[in-house]
Scaffold this motif. Structure first.
Motif, PDB file in Angstrom:
ATOM      1  N   LYS A 137       0.821  -1.204   0.000  1.00  0.00           N
ATOM      2  CA  LYS A 137       0.000   0.000   0.000  1.00  0.00           C
ATOM      3  C   LYS A 137       0.864   1.267   0.000  1.00  0.00           C
ATOM      4  N   PRO A 138       0.342   2.371  -0.553  1.00  0.00           N
ATOM      5  CA  PRO A 138       1.074   3.647  -0.521  1.00  0.00           C
ATOM      6  C   PRO A 138       1.303   4.096   0.919  1.00  0.00           C
ATOM      7  N   LEU A 139       2.435   4.705   1.171  1.00  0.00           N
ATOM      8  CA  LEU A 139       2.784   5.105   2.530  1.00  0.00           C
ATOM      9  C   LEU A 139       3.727   6.297   2.500  1.00  0.00           C
ATOM     10  N   SER A 140       3.455   7.296   3.331  1.00  0.00           N
ATOM     11  CA  SER A 140       4.378   8.404   3.578  1.00  0.00           C
ATOM     12  C   SER A 140       4.613   8.439   5.076  1.00  0.00           C
ATOM     13  N   PHE A 141       5.712   7.823   5.490  1.00  0.00           N
ATOM     14  CA  PHE A 141       5.968   7.617   6.913  1.00  0.00           C
ATOM     15  C   PHE A 141       7.459   7.386   7.089  1.00  0.00           C
ATOM     16  N   GLY A 142       8.088   8.195   7.953  1.00  0.00           N
ATOM     17  CA  GLY A 142       9.511   8.025   8.191  1.00  0.00           C
ATOM     18  C   GLY A 142      10.322   8.284   6.939  1.00  0.00           C
ATOM     19  N   ASP A 143      11.070   7.268   6.491  1.00  0.00           N
ATOM     20  CA  ASP A 143      11.904   7.432   5.296  1.00  0.00           C
ATOM     21  C   ASP A 143      11.199   6.963   4.026  1.00  0.00           C
ATOM     22  N   LEU A 144       9.879   6.768   4.086  1.00  0.00           N
ATOM     23  CA  LEU A 144       9.094   6.370   2.917  1.00  0.00           C
ATOM     24  C   LEU A 144       8.153   7.505   2.505  1.00  0.00           C
ATOM     25  N   ILE A 145       8.149   7.831   1.230  1.00  0.00           N
ATOM     26  CA  ILE A 145       7.292   8.891   0.705  1.00  0.00           C
ATOM     27  C   ILE A 145       6.586   8.367  -0.548  1.00  0.00           C
ATOM     28  N   THR A 146       5.282   8.578  -0.627  1.00  0.00           N
ATOM     29  CA  THR A 146       4.520   8.232  -1.832  1.00  0.00           C
ATOM     30  C   THR A 146       3.921   9.511  -2.416  1.00  0.00           C
ATOM     31  N   PRO A 147       4.540  10.069  -3.467  1.00  0.00           N
ATOM     32  CA  PRO A 147       4.001  11.301  -4.058  1.00  0.00           C
ATOM     33  C   PRO A 147       2.749  11.026  -4.889  1.00  0.00           C
ATOM     34  N   ILE A 234       2.138   4.888  -8.960  1.00  0.00           N
ATOM     35  CA  ILE A 234       2.147   5.041  -7.500  1.00  0.00           C
ATOM     36  C   ILE A 234       3.290   4.181  -6.964  1.00  0.00           C
ATOM     37  N   GLU A 235       4.244   4.810  -6.328  1.00  0.00           N
ATOM     38  CA  GLU A 235       5.373   4.060  -5.799  1.00  0.00           C
ATOM     39  C   GLU A 235       5.877   4.700  -4.506  1.00  0.00           C
ATOM     40  N   LYS A 236       6.274   3.840  -3.599  1.00  0.00           N
ATOM     41  CA  LYS A 236       6.905   4.301  -2.367  1.00  0.00           C
ATOM     42  C   LYS A 236       8.369   4.596  -2.652  1.00  0.00           C
ATOM     43  N   ILE A 237       8.790   5.796  -2.323  1.00  0.00           N
ATOM     44  CA  ILE A 237      10.176   6.202  -2.520  1.00  0.00           C
ATOM     45  C   ILE A 237      10.877   6.163  -1.172  1.00  0.00           C
ATOM     46  N   ARG A 238      12.008   5.488  -1.125  1.00  0.00           N
ATOM     47  CA  ARG A 238      12.737   5.393   0.138  1.00  0.00           C
ATOM     48  C   ARG A 238      13.841   6.436   0.180  1.00  0.00           C
ATOM     49  N   LEU A 239      13.821   7.249   1.215  1.00  0.00           N
ATOM     50  CA  LEU A 239      14.829   8.279   1.411  1.00  0.00           C
ATOM     51  C   LEU A 239      16.038   7.688   2.123  1.00  0.00           C
ATOM     52  N   ASP A 240      17.114   8.435   2.143  1.00  0.00           N
ATOM     53  CA  ASP A 240      18.303   7.992   2.836  1.00  0.00           C
ATOM     54  C   ASP A 240      18.050   7.978   4.343  1.00  0.00           C
ATOM     55  N   ASP A 253      17.915  19.195   1.525  1.00  0.00           N
ATOM     56  CA  ASP A 253      16.671  18.651   0.985  1.00  0.00           C
ATOM     57  C   ASP A 253      16.777  17.130   0.880  1.00  0.00           C
ATOM     58  N   ILE A 254      16.118  16.403   1.770  1.00  0.00           N
ATOM     59  CA  ILE A 254      16.216  14.943   1.776  1.00  0.00           C
ATOM     60  C   ILE A 254      15.431  14.298   0.643  1.00  0.00           C
ATOM     61  N   LEU A 255      14.548  15.062  -0.017  1.00  0.00           N
ATOM     62  CA  LEU A 255      13.750  14.514  -1.117  1.00  0.00           C
ATOM     63  C   LEU A 255      14.409  14.737  -2.476  1.00  0.00           C
ATOM     64  N   GLU A 256      15.418  15.599  -2.516  1.00  0.00           N
ATOM     65  CA  GLU A 256      15.970  16.062  -3.794  1.00  0.00           C
ATOM     66  C   GLU A 256      16.444  14.922  -4.683  1.00  0.00           C
ATOM     67  N   TYR A 257      17.330  14.076  -4.189  1.00  0.00           N
ATOM     68  CA  TYR A 257      17.931  13.053  -5.041  1.00  0.00           C
ATOM     69  C   TYR A 257      16.998  11.862  -5.261  1.00  0.00           C
ATOM     70  N   ALA A 258      16.155  11.579  -4.281  1.00  0.00           N
ATOM     71  CA  ALA A 258      15.268  10.422  -4.394  1.00  0.00           C
ATOM     72  C   ALA A 258      14.085  10.684  -5.330  1.00  0.00           C
ATOM     73  N   PHE A 259      13.638  11.943  -5.424  1.00  0.00           N
ATOM     74  CA  PHE A 259      12.426  12.233  -6.203  1.00  0.00           C
ATOM     75  C   PHE A 259      12.500  13.540  -6.980  1.00  0.00           C
ATOM     76  N   THR A 260      12.825  14.635  -6.306  1.00  0.00           N
ATOM     77  CA  THR A 260      12.610  15.959  -6.878  1.00  0.00           C
ATOM     78  C   THR A 260      13.402  16.196  -8.151  1.00  0.00           C
ATOM     79  N   ASP A 261      14.679  15.835  -8.169  1.00  0.00           N
ATOM     80  CA  ASP A 261      15.494  16.072  -9.369  1.00  0.00           C
ATOM     81  C   ASP A 261      14.862  15.451 -10.611  1.00  0.00           C
TER      82      ASP A 261
END
Length: 625
Positions: A137-147, A234-240, A253-261
């Protein structure tokens, strides 16, 4: 989404037009909280339904809004760095109830009153049931983000997709349906003689509210096709993890390399392929009408008369001044969110959530799934886990700070001794997370904190004196204003003092479509459409039709751009018109295709030869009438 090589901007926008507006949910008004939580649970992405616990669902909904505020700033920061100065604006939305009691969202600033090439909706999404979150399931929690994202343009600029260019797969149809409905509303206002560019609600709200839908054709994200919506998975992105565990306001920016760029690369590529004139023409005319109604409709297609050009250039400078003001306001909003109380609160939450997720991962590795799910459920729902009986049962709930609370937990742990076992360690981790991250959720008050903290960030941005330099072609003026409305009033005074009348003015008059009489806004003569402007009529199926271009003796004549708002999906024809009908090579855009066709007196005669030239009302050399 990895970044890849940086995409270079090759596009420009008309004066006073932004390239991108970033829209996101800012906070939920108190009287809309229950409706928002219920709709969120009832339209779960990734499953059939959410939690049956109302408090639990409310907590998740509030957390989603809070994190959307924070992570939308990553998108703003990167887009603002990549695009020209003042070309990226923030548009926070408040979730509220409409006059009919339905759930909706409305912008909190005037960023969407200006024309823009694209608008980006951004939300961090979580599935509304904590017991199911750790699967697929989609999740935005801790080091997981689902945009959850949408990139849209004006529905007049990408007719086959109702203006939706890219969107997360589950919300494509609701986003397209909303843009279609807004286009119908705008065209209905044109029929009544008004240019009014409405602002659509957030696509998240349209989706969870089960709003009417349209179903444009889709294409793969990596293989976009003309006339289709690029479907974003829809995908869960794991941050560092190390970055999240040590997160503070100086962490970057902790989201920059995992998603934003990578996502910003896609947005810039979309802007490069967009038609900035069609994307901006309608809202631009609406914005100009605030200063000069007699000029507004003429700007939809344009003219080469000297008096028109002089007046247009002056009006454009006023829009440019508005753009600068709103750009400064956006920068202040960014600073207020990232460096203010809200940013600190989100960083605390993310660190504690990450700690709990790491506990969950350790337990999963030990195949202790049942206990692990209990951990996550307790943290998200905010349900306090009772301490084990025996020594070390000091009540920590009255602690006044995180430091005091942690000291209490440490005392309890020491009193219990090391042989209490794994469950005590788990409880301590849960309680620490609850205190800093979800205690407010447990009390069903996080939305109040979100609203309060966001408004604290907003107040300085919305009520700070701003000085704007206005280049008025023949002079420079400095305008100082606190509110946007004050700026508009001063700009309006400047315009009224410095502009002479037009030889040709836009008025409302009769216009004949192929199947009946409609309304024309633009140049008129003897009560009939004669010159540039826009006409609106209904065809023999009852569909609303907009025609941007030229008219003679009340009928379309010359280069034109005709949009038919059919219930099964809009389509457009661009090319030459004679006596009200398509006549010549036409560019035909429908859902799933863009093709060149030959027309004769309104009849499709088949495919046009490759390389055929299409007349356009938006190119000066093609104009006639």
């Amino acid at each position: 989404m990895t970044g890849g090589p940086e995409v270079t901007l090759r596009q420009s926008a008309p004066v006073g037009t932004t390239l991108a507006v970033i829209r996101f949910p800012a906070f939920v008004e108190e009287d809309a909280e229950a409706d928002f939580a219920e709709a969120y649970a009832g339209a779960a992405i990734g499953g059939r339904g959410g939690s049956s616990d109302a408090v639990e669902t409310q907590a998740l909904a509030n957390s989603m809004v809070l994190k959307s505020n924070y992570f939308a700033m990553s998108l703003y920061r990167e887009l603002a760095a990549r695009l020209p100065e003042h070309s990226v604006l923030l548009s926070p939305h408040r979730i509220t109830l409409a006059s009919d009691g339905s759930l909706t969202s409305v912008p909190m600033t005037q960023a969407e009153s200006l024309p823009s090439v694209v608008a980006v909706d951004f939300t961090t999404y979580s599935y509304p049931d904590p017991e199911a979150m750790m699967g697929d399931k989609p999740l935005s929690f801790g080091d997981l983000i689902t945009p959850l994202v949408t990139v849209r343009t004006d529905p007049r600029a990408a007719v086959g997709t109702e203006g939706i260019l890219l969107a997360s797969s589950p919300i494509i149809d609701s986003a397209a349906g909303q843009n279609y409905a807004q286009a119908i509303t705008d065209a209905t206002a044109l029929q009544a003689g008004r240019i009014e560019a409405g602002v659509p609600e957030l696509d998240l709200i349209s989706h969870i509210s089960a709003a009417p839908v349209q179903s444009p054709e889709r294409s793969r994200l990596t293989q976009p096709r003309a006339g289709t919506v690029s479907a974003y998975p829809i995908e869960k992105i794991r941050l560092d993890g190390a970055s999240v565990s040590n997160l503070d306001k100086d962490s970057g920016d902790i989201l920059e390399y995992a998603f934003t760029d990578g996502f910003v690369n896609r947005v810039v590529d979309i802007i490069n392929r967009a038609d900035p004139v069609k994307a901006s023409m309608f809202r631009r005319a609406d914005a100009i009408s605030d200063y000069d109604e007699s000029l507004a409709a003429l700007t939809l297609v344009g003219d080469d008369a000297p008096d028109y050009l002089a007046r247009l250039r002056y009006a454009e400078r006023l829009l440019e001044a508005e753009q600068k003001y709103l750009s400064v306001q956006s920068l202040r909003l960014y600073d207020g969110v990232i460096n203010g109380e809200m940013g600190a609160q989100v960083r605390d939450i993310l660190r504690e959530e990450y700690r709990v997720l790491e506990e969950r991962r350790k337990l999963a590795r030990q195949q202790n799934t049942a206990v692990a799910l209990g951990v996550l459920s307790a943290v998200v729902a905010g349900v306090a886990i009772a301490n084990s009986s025996g020594g070390g049962d000091e009540d920590c709930s009255n602690a006044q700070s995180r430091r005091e609370y942690q000291a209490c937990l440490d005392r309890n742990a020491r009193d219990r001794g090391p042989n209490i076992g794994e469950q005590i360690a788990i409880n301590a981790a849960i309680q620490g997370a609850i205190f800093s991250a979800t205690e407010a959720m447990r009390r069903n008050r996080l939305s109040d904190a979100v609203g309060s903290n966001y408004l604290q960030a907003m107040i300085p941005a919305l009520n700070m004196q701003t000085e704007i330099q206005v280049d008025l072609i023949d002079s420079n003026e400095t305008i100082t204003a606190i509110r946007f409305e004050d700026l508009k009033a001063k700009l309006g005074e400047l315009y009224a003092e410095n502009q002479r009348s037009l030889d040709t003015v836009a008025t409302r008059c009769a216009y004949s479509g192929p199947t009946g009489t409609g309304t024309w806004l633009g140049a008129c003569e003897d009560g009939l459409a004669n010159g540039s402007g826009v006409g609106v009529f209904r065809n023999n199926r009852g569909d609303l039709v907009e025609h941007y271009g030229y008219a003679r003796d009340g009928r379309s004549d010359g280069p034109g751009y005709r949009i038919v708002r059919a219930p099964q999906g809009s389509y457009a024809l661009e090319g030459n018109f004679a006596q009200g009908a398509a006549n010549g090579v036409m560019r035909v855009e429908r859902s799933g295709s863009v093709a060149l066709r030959r027309y004769r007196q309104g009849q499709d005669m088949g495919e046009a030869p490759a390389g055929s030239v299409v007349a356009s009302p938006f190119r000066l050399g093609d104009r006639s009438g």
